[in-house]
Write a protein that holds these residues in place. Structure first.
Motif, PDB file in Angstrom:
ATOM      1  N   ARG A 116     -39.552 -19.276 -25.147  1.00  0.00           N
ATOM      2  CA  ARG A 116     -38.459 -19.143 -24.183  1.00  0.00           C
ATOM      3  C   ARG A 116     -38.041 -17.682 -24.042  1.00  0.00           C
ATOM      4  N   ALA A 117     -37.903 -16.988 -25.163  1.00  0.00           N
ATOM      5  CA  ALA A 117     -37.511 -15.581 -25.127  1.00  0.00           C
ATOM      6  C   ALA A 117     -38.541 -14.749 -24.377  1.00  0.00           C
ATOM      7  N   ALA A 118     -39.822 -15.069 -24.588  1.00  0.00           N
ATOM      8  CA  ALA A 118     -40.889 -14.337 -23.904  1.00  0.00           C
ATOM      9  C   ALA A 118     -40.840 -14.578 -22.395  1.00  0.00           C
ATOM     10  N   MET A 119     -40.579 -15.806 -21.987  1.00  0.00           N
ATOM     11  CA  MET A 119     -40.502 -16.108 -20.564  1.00  0.00           C
ATOM     12  C   MET A 119     -39.287 -15.449 -19.934  1.00  0.00           C
ATOM     13  N   GLN A 120     -38.166 -15.437 -20.638  1.00  0.00           N
ATOM     14  CA  GLN A 120     -36.980 -14.785 -20.105  1.00  0.00           C
ATOM     15  C   GLN A 120     -37.207 -13.288 -19.925  1.00  0.00           C
ATOM     16  N   GLU A 121     -37.948 -12.695 -20.841  1.00  0.00           N
ATOM     17  CA  GLU A 121     -38.271 -11.276 -20.713  1.00  0.00           C
ATOM     18  C   GLU A 121     -39.183 -11.040 -19.510  1.00  0.00           C
ATOM     19  N   GLU A 122     -40.158 -11.927 -19.330  1.00  0.00           N
ATOM     20  CA  GLU A 122     -41.078 -11.791 -18.197  1.00  0.00           C
ATOM     21  C   GLU A 122     -40.354 -11.939 -16.866  1.00  0.00           C
ATOM     22  N   LEU A 123     -39.380 -12.847 -16.826  1.00  0.00           N
ATOM     23  CA  LEU A 123     -38.603 -13.070 -15.605  1.00  0.00           C
ATOM     24  C   LEU A 123     -37.473 -12.052 -15.435  1.00  0.00           C
ATOM     25  N   LYS A 124     -37.270 -11.204 -16.450  1.00  0.00           N
ATOM     26  CA  LYS A 124     -36.166 -10.240 -16.444  1.00  0.00           C
ATOM     27  C   LYS A 124     -34.825 -10.949 -16.277  1.00  0.00           C
ATOM     28  N   PHE A 125     -34.703 -12.106 -16.936  1.00  0.00           N
ATOM     29  CA  PHE A 125     -33.474 -12.895 -16.807  1.00  0.00           C
ATOM     30  C   PHE A 125     -32.329 -12.196 -17.517  1.00  0.00           C
ATOM     31  N   LYS A 126     -31.212 -12.098 -16.804  1.00  0.00           N
ATOM     32  CA  LYS A 126     -29.987 -11.544 -17.376  1.00  0.00           C
ATOM     33  C   LYS A 126     -28.793 -12.343 -16.873  1.00  0.00           C
TER      34      LYS A 126
END
Length: 234
Positions: A116-126
Motif C-alpha cells: 500500500r505504501a509503495a502504491m501511494q508513493e507511485e500515485l503521489k498520494f497526499k
C-alpha cells in the motif's frame, strides 16, 4: 419463501454487533448500481466484506469492491474501503492504491502495508480522504473539510471535500429493503490541470450496512449521477 428467509437473515446478520456504519459479516455482498446523469445504468458494483477484526472497543472491516462497467472493453476495476469503529464514530477510508495494484496484475493476497505504501508513493498520494460518521450526530452539525491529491493517468487530480453537514435521519427504500439512514451533504471539487468541476453530493448511510444511496448534482442543481444499494447477499 426460502429465498426471502435467506435475504432477511443476511440483512439481520449485517446489522449484528455494534452501532457501526458498515457490515461485519465476512463474505457478505452488497450489490450496487451506478447511474449517469440521465438515470441510465452505467455500472454494477459489488462490495464483498473480506475481513472483520475486533480489538477491544475497536471494530474494523474491509470491503473489496468490484466495478463492472456496461458496454466497455476491459470493463472491470477494483477498489477497497477500510472501515473502523471505536464505539463513538465510524471512519471510512477508500484505499486508492488497491485498484492500480490489481491492474498491475499483482497478487491480491500479497497486498499488505508495504504494498500500500509503495502504491501511494507511485500515485503521489497526499492528504486525507477519510469519511467520519459520528453516532447520534444532530441535523445541522458540521463535518471537517478534507482534501487530497494523486496522479491518475499521468495527470494530477486535486480533490477537496468541503461544507459537509449532517442532514438528519431519513428512511430510504430500495430493492434491497428499507433502511433508517443518516444523511450527509457536502461539496466535492475536483481540479485536473486548469479544469475544475464542483458537485453537491448527498449520501445516506445505514448502521450495519454502510452506503445505501448517493446522489450528485452540478452547481445548477442538475443530476450528475446516482448510486443505489439494490441487493444484499450472504
Amino acid at each position: 419463501m426460502k429465498k426471502m428467509i435467506l435475504f432477511i437473515f443476511a440483512l439481520l446478520a449485517c446489522h449484528a454487533g455494534y452501532a457501526q456504519y458498515f457490515c461485519t459479516i465476512e463474505g457478505a455482498e452488497l450489490h450496487y448500481v451506478n447511474y449517469d446523469e440521465a438515470g441510465q445504468s452505467v455500472s454494477n458494483e459489488t462490495a464483498v466484506v473480506g475481513y472483520v477484526g475486533r480489538d477491544g472497543n475497536n471494530l474494523s472491516a474491509a470491503y473489496v469492491n468490484k466495478i463492472v462497467t456496461n458496454k466497455l472493453k476491459g470493463n472491470t476495476s477494483y477498489t477497497r474501503f477500510d472501515w473502523n469503529y471505536d464505539g463513538n464514530q465510524t471512519v471510512c477510508v477508500e484505499d486508492l492504491g488497491f485498484g492500480p495494484y490489481i491492474d498491475s496484475d499483482s497478487d491480491p493476497a500479497k497486498y499488505n502495508t508495504a504494498a500500500r505504501a509503495a502504491m501511494q508513493e507511485e500515485l503521489k498520494f497526499k492528504g486525507d480522504n477519510s469519511l467520519i460518521l459520528k453516532r447520534n450526530a444532530k441535523a445541522g452539525e458540521s463535518m471537517p473539510d478534507r482534501s487530497y491529491s494523486l496522479i491518475v493517468n499521468m495527470l494530477k487530480n486535486e480533490i477537496t471535500l468541503s461544507g459537509a453537514t449532517y442532514m438528519g435521519e431519513e428512511r430510504i427504500s430500495t430493492t434491497a429493503g428499507k433502511f433508517d439512514c443518516i444523511k450527509i451533504s457536502y461539496l466535492k471539487r475536483t481540479k485536473v490541470l486548469l479544469k475544475t468541476t464542483t458537485h453537491r453530493i448527498n449520501e445516506w448511510y445505514a448502521e450495519g450496512i454502510g452506503l445505501v444511496k448517493s446522489e450528485s448534482f452540478d452547481m445548477k442543481g442538475k443530476p450528475a449521477g446516482k448510486t443505489l444499494l439494490v441487493k444484499i447477499v450472504k
